[in-house]
Write an enzyme that holds these catalytic residues in place. Structure first.
Site, PDB file in Angstrom:
ATOM      1  N   ASP A   1     -63.601  26.752  10.570  1.00 47.94           N
ATOM      2  CA  ASP A   1     -64.998  27.166  10.492  1.00 47.94           C
ATOM      3  C   ASP A   1     -65.118  28.415   9.627  1.00 47.94           C
ATOM      4  O   ASP A   1     -64.142  29.152   9.445  1.00 47.94           O
ATOM      5  CB  ASP A   1     -65.484  27.461  11.917  1.00 47.94           C
ATOM      6  CG  ASP A   1     -66.834  28.118  11.937  1.00 47.94           C
ATOM      7  OD1 ASP A   1     -67.747  27.597  11.273  1.00 47.94           O
ATOM      8  OD2 ASP A   1     -66.973  29.160  12.604  1.00 47.94           O
TER       9      ASP A   1
ATOM     10  N   ASP B   1     -68.379  30.901   9.480  1.00 47.91           N
ATOM     11  CA  ASP B   1     -69.082  32.042  10.090  1.00 47.91           C
ATOM     12  C   ASP B   1     -68.425  32.492  11.391  1.00 47.91           C
ATOM     13  O   ASP B   1     -68.283  31.707  12.324  1.00 47.91           O
ATOM     14  CB  ASP B   1     -70.539  31.672  10.402  1.00 47.91           C
ATOM     15  CG  ASP B   1     -71.283  31.177   9.164  1.00 47.91           C
ATOM     16  OD1 ASP B   1     -70.729  31.275   8.070  1.00 47.91           O
ATOM     17  OD2 ASP B   1     -72.401  30.674   9.338  1.00 47.91           O
TER      18      ASP B   1
END
Lengths: 179, 179
Positions: B12, B14
């Site tokens: 991922d 963020d």
């Protein structure tokens, strides 16, 4: 870990639902004053037939913010995908990393033409081998080659000579095959 | 159908590799002249602590073209992912559909900070349940909940209270766990 209930279909964008070739031919004529016919592209990509001197410019067409503006949808795709959506989880999967400037234009084109598919089901990627879907419908055999589910080759001028794939000649055929 | 040789890791963006929270706190202070401390956000998202009247503006921060400009990388992520890349196929997977205006900024941030990962391995999506990877490293448990491989929860202020996940407290721990 949640298991999904519906089977899933990943659907490519360029030349599978978006009629890129029409726009390429239109812009090619506008830019170089040479009219190419679709028939000239049987078994070939536009990049295979234009002179080398035009190649850089032709390859950059999809980077232009207006390229996807009013780009036509491939015949029958809207109705077919609406029908498939009731029995399958539908994703749009575009190898958008090849044209990073086109993300927003592609996103807007999908929203406009397929408002019944959630944008949470859009995937912009490079490599399609990491898709965990049951089916992938794509005009590019290289994406089907790395996909681990069942690949369906969507018929396009450039792939006419390719053998060994389950070929779908129209969106009507896709609905028939998956019903 | 080609089989991949290396095991794969989806990472991922963020709050897993990009330190979004620092920028959110910085812009919050700049916009509303209120200083929030990281400690105020233990077990909470910034959206849970700011007054309702600020919410629309705070949620729109990541849509601004400058949000990702010089955004810091989470401590140790570059070295760790460089190390992992030699034994794993690494993908960056961002739920970018929540902020469609941020595609290009996210793409550029990844290119700049992780030049050793090919952009063909970037995935911008909504739903992460369609990833066919062995591992997903993510700070959001909702993505781990729909992922069919092994999920690793990357420690973040907002997820401090979440139980039942394999928690990675640092990028050093990720390397140790996957070696």
């Amino acid at each position: 870990m949640k298991k999904r209930i519906k089977k899933s279909i990943a659907i490519d964008m360029d030349e599978t639902v978006a009629d890129m070739l029409s726009r390429q031919l239109q812009w090619y004529e506008r830019t170089f004053s040479v009219k190419l016919e679709r028939a000239d592209l049987y078994g070939k990509k536009i990049y295979d037939v234009v002179p080398k001197a035009h190649l850089v410019e032709v390859k950059a067409f999809p980077d232009h913010p207006d390229f996807f503006k009013d780009l036509p949808v491939i015949d029958g795709a809207v109705e077919a995908i609406k029908t498939l959506s009731s029995n399958y989880e539908v994703f749009f999967v575009s190898a958008a990393m090849e044209h990073p400037n086109s993300f927003t234009a592609k996103y807007q084109w999908l929203k406009q033409n397929f408002p019944f598919v959630s944008d949470m089901n859009y995937i912009f990627c490079g490599f399609k081998g990491m898709l965990n879907c049951d089916y992938l419908i794509d005009d590019s055999s290289r994406h089907l080659d790395v996909f681990e589910g069942q690949g369906l080759l969507f018929d396009a001028m450039h792939n006419k000579h390719q053998k060994g794939y389950e070929r779908m000649c129209s969106w009507q055929e896709v609905v028939c095959y998956l019903s």
